[in-house]
Write a protein that holds these residues in place. Structure first.
Motif: not given
Length: 279
Positions: A71-82, A89-92, A115-116, A128-134
């Motif tokens: 039905h769907a896939l839940h994308t990653p949102f935890r344990r991003f690398r340092p 971080g945003r690019a990664y 999860h944005a 950070d809203i403009p960043y999130l929007h983009g």
């Protein structure tokens, strides 16, 4: 007439239930309990998380073996690398999310949930809203070009809530990002009780054609426990009927926490449908 547990086909099971176990164990149990639709878990370096380079040939074999529709896939949102700084971080994170969307394209998975923000790793503030929007514009267009609907989920805030932290109800997120025509939404009903606690407003906050999937679970109103839909303060039958009355004909995702015994939880999920249709 009871309708909310009449048909197993109306629900998908999130493999989040088995996030500490392998995908085959998850699909085998879900199938054995009479369910054949799932939301694949791509977080916590488990199941189909692109960061672990999952064996796609094996995944295809498992889905075919257990006759699973995704039905769907839940994308990653935890344990991003340092990361060196926030820009890195945003690019990664963007790259990882695109990898998850690419996976959806290859497996013809129609919805990718995101999860944005994340309350433990990368919470955002008003500035950070403009960043999130983009970012959401870029990602949702990237997804739609690949036949995938990117669905932004409502999430709880930190505890205690950080100063000027974005309050990520669905209503707020639609106000900030609803003008992005390629972006869709996911309502997690369990998260509503520990944010606005206004379920009706959250259900009605987004146009029906933009609200493409739902995470169903329950809690006590203070802790995001991901319990069975009849175990907590949420009146799921009531909200089920309101959602259906708006024309939603898709599947609901049971996003239940397995705790120490996911098999027992699957038994309890199956028992909900005891008076419904047969397998």
């Amino acid at each position: 007439m009871q309708t909310f547990y009449s048909h197993r086909e109306a629900y998908a099971i999130s493999t989040f239930l088995f996030e500490d176990w392998d995908l085959e164990t998850a699909l085998q149990s879900i199938c054995a309990h009479g369910f054949h639709s799932v939301e694949l878990w791509a977080d916590k370096l488990a199941h189909v998380d692109p960061r672990i380079n999952p064996d796609e040939r094996k995944i295809r074999h498992l889905l075919e073996t257990y006759r699973m529709h995704v039905h769907a896939l839940h994308t990653p949102f935890r344990r991003f690398r340092p990361y060196a700084d926030e820009k890195d971080g945003r690019a990664y994170r963007l790259a990882v999310w695109k990898q998850a969307i690419d996976f959806c394209q290859r497996f013809s998975i129609p919805i990718a949930v995101i999860h944005a923000c994340n309350r433990s790793e990368y919470n955002m503030c008003t500035k950070d809203i403009p960043y999130l929007h983009g970012m959401l514009s870029e990602l949702s267009e990237y997804a739609l070009e690949r036949g995938v609907k990117l669905a932004l989920e409502n999430i709880p805030s930190s505890s205690p809530k950080l100063q000027d932290e974005l309050f990520c109800t669905l209503a707020n997120q639609y106000a900030w990002f609803g003008d992005i025509e390629s972006l869709f939404f996911c309502l997690d009903i369990g998260h509503v009780t520990i944010t606005s606690n206004d379920m009706e407003s959250e259900i009605l906050a987004v146009p029906a054609d933009r609200l493409v999937t739902f995470h169903i679970h329950n809690n006590d109103g203070t802790c995001d426990g991901h319990k069975l839909p009849d175990d907590g303060i949420i009146d799921w039958p009531k909200w089920h009927d309101l959602i259906r009355s708006r024309g939603f004909q898709g599947q609901f995702v049971l996003e239940i926490c397995g705790y120490e015994n996911p098999w027992k939880r699957m038994d309890a999920i199956e028992a909900l449908f005891g008076k419904g249709d047969a397998k």
